[in-house]
Enzyme design. Structure first.
Site, PDB file in Angstrom:
ATOM      1  NE  ARG A  54      49.440 -49.385 -24.684  1.00 60.52           N
ATOM      2  CZ  ARG A  54      50.569 -48.819 -25.109  1.00 60.52           C
ATOM      3  NH1 ARG A  54      50.744 -47.502 -25.000  1.00 60.52           N
ATOM      4  NH2 ARG A  54      51.539 -49.547 -25.622  1.00 60.52           N
ATOM      5  CE  LYS A 153      51.304 -50.949 -29.218  1.00 64.98           C
ATOM      6  NZ  LYS A 153      51.852 -50.159 -30.309  1.00 64.98           N
ATOM      7  CD  GLU A 186      49.980 -41.413 -32.110  1.00 65.78           C
ATOM      8  OE1 GLU A 186      50.625 -41.819 -31.136  1.00 65.78           O
ATOM      9  OE2 GLU A 186      48.927 -41.950 -32.503  1.00 65.78           O
TER      10      GLU A 186
HETATM   11  N1  PMP Z   1      52.096 -43.966 -30.927  1.00 68.14           N
HETATM   12  C1  PMP Z   1      51.896 -45.052 -31.682  1.00 68.14           C
HETATM   13  C2  PMP Z   1      51.003 -44.946 -32.863  1.00 68.14           C
HETATM   14  C3  PMP Z   1      52.509 -46.270 -31.356  1.00 68.14           C
HETATM   15  O1  PMP Z   1      52.315 -47.365 -32.096  1.00 68.14           O
HETATM   16  C4  PMP Z   1      53.365 -46.325 -30.215  1.00 68.14           C
HETATM   17  C5  PMP Z   1      54.004 -47.614 -29.820  1.00 68.14           C
HETATM   18  N2  PMP Z   1      54.927 -48.088 -30.758  1.00 68.14           N
HETATM   19  C6  PMP Z   1      53.566 -45.150 -29.471  1.00 68.14           C
HETATM   20  C7  PMP Z   1      52.892 -43.996 -29.847  1.00 68.14           C
HETATM   21  C8  PMP Z   1      54.434 -45.142 -28.254  1.00 68.14           C
HETATM   22  O2  PMP Z   1      53.797 -45.868 -27.232  1.00 68.14           O
HETATM   23  P1  PMP Z   1      54.618 -46.668 -26.114  1.00 68.14           P
HETATM   24  O3  PMP Z   1      55.458 -45.664 -25.416  1.00 68.14           O
HETATM   25  O4  PMP Z   1      53.568 -47.271 -25.240  1.00 68.14           O
HETATM   26  O5  PMP Z   1      55.438 -47.672 -26.828  1.00 68.14           O
END
Ligand code: PMP
Length: 294
Positions: A54, A153, A186
């Site tokens: 990622r 990210k 989200e």
């Molecule tokens: N959405 C956002 C905006 C995030 O920053 C994160 C990670 N903290 C997630 C969703 C969850 O992703 P992951 O399961 O890969 O931690």
């Protein structure tokens, strides 16, 4: 200080007090860079390959060439945990555009900065997983994928921070974010799931979300357990009227949401599907991953 962490910074392992990045680093000046948050459980790095894939994909999207191979990056993650003698905790991996001048242009940044911190993690209180947490919907909308795609990210989290401020002011730990069309996207640092009549729904990537690694794992576990699960667009109406709602993320794992904007969700405590998935996730996470000490 003897309890200082050992940090990986640009090819070296240095003490926390010596791990310094330039004030001319474009990660700091412009939020120009990418990062990952990764858990390790019981001496194993959870979904190590997925996190490395990622960050490389995010770097590619912003035309940032990471100055090491994926294999070398894996070694950095492992070695940083080893040097700190940690078995359970959280890794922050960051790649910035590097040191440049005061202009925007990345062409003035010859060498990306890479650093990696392995530390312990502060978790939500245990009782919150039983009782569930209240969240609010932020007025702040999630970034549009046609502007800065939430799949990247990136080091610019202002969009999420503005929503988090709304949550904090309302006395909530998380804020739900809608996309520009009012579709549920989200939370500020977590993905969202709802359950209705035994079927699980989560927003698809194209509404503008991070493709969470916990989200993927939960989807796989649900399928294995024979629970129907779909990526589908939905609105706040569907959240308010869900039987269960939960959030997923590296830090939270899977945590129940029992109140949204003052509406009680389902029975008002963590629901049976949420609890079943959390249990399965914890079992999986503690028994799978890249070994650190072998
Ligand atoms: N959405 C956002 C905006 C995030 O920053 C994160 C990670 N903290 C997630 C969703 C969850 O992703 P992951 O399961 O890969 O931690």
């Amino acid at each position: 200080m003897s309890d200082e962490l050992i940090i990986y910074l640009d090819g070296e392992y240095v003490k926390e007090s010596e791990a310094k990045v330039s004030v001319f680093d474009h990660g700091l000046l412009y939020g120009d860079g990418v990062f990952e948050g990764i858990r390790f459980y019981n001496g194993r790095i959870f979904k190590c390959k997925e996190h490395i894939d990622r960050i490389f994909a995010a770097a590619k999207a912003i035309m940032l060439e990471i100055p090491m191979s994926k294999e070398e990056m894996k070694e950095v993650l492992i070695e940083t945990c080893r040097r700190n003698n940690l078995k359970d905790g959280y890794i922050r991996l960051v790649v910035t555009r590097g040191r440049g001048d005061l202009g925007l242009s990345p062409t003035k940044c010859p060498k990306p900065t890479v650093f990696c911190i392995a530390s312990t993690i502060t978790l939500y209180p245990k009782e919150m997983y039983e009782k569930g947490m209240p969240i609010i919907t932020a007025a702040q909308r999630r970034n549009k994928a046609t502007i800065v795609d939430p799949q990247v990210k990136s080091l610019n989290y202002l969009n999420n921070i503005l929503a988090k401020i709304e949550a904090n002011r309302a006395g909530a730990s998380e804020a739900l974010m809608l996309n520009h069309d009012g579709i549920v996207a989200e939370c500020t640092g977590d993905n969202i799931f709802i359950v209705k009549d035994g079927v699980i729904y989560t927003p698809p990537i194209h509404v503008g979300i991070l493709d969470g690694i916990t989200r993927r794992t939960i989807m796989d576990l649900a399928k294995e357990m024979g629970i129907e699960i779909y990526e589908k667009e939905f609105t706040l109406y569907n959240v308010y009227n869900a039987d269960e709602c939960f959030l997923t993320g590296t830090a939270a794992e899977a945590i129940a949401v029992t109140q949204v904007d003052g509406r009680t969700i389902g029975s008002g405590v963590a629901g049976p599907i949420t609890k079943k998935l959390l249990k399965a996730f914890q079992e999986y996470a503690r028994n799978n991953g890249e070994p650190i000490y072998e």
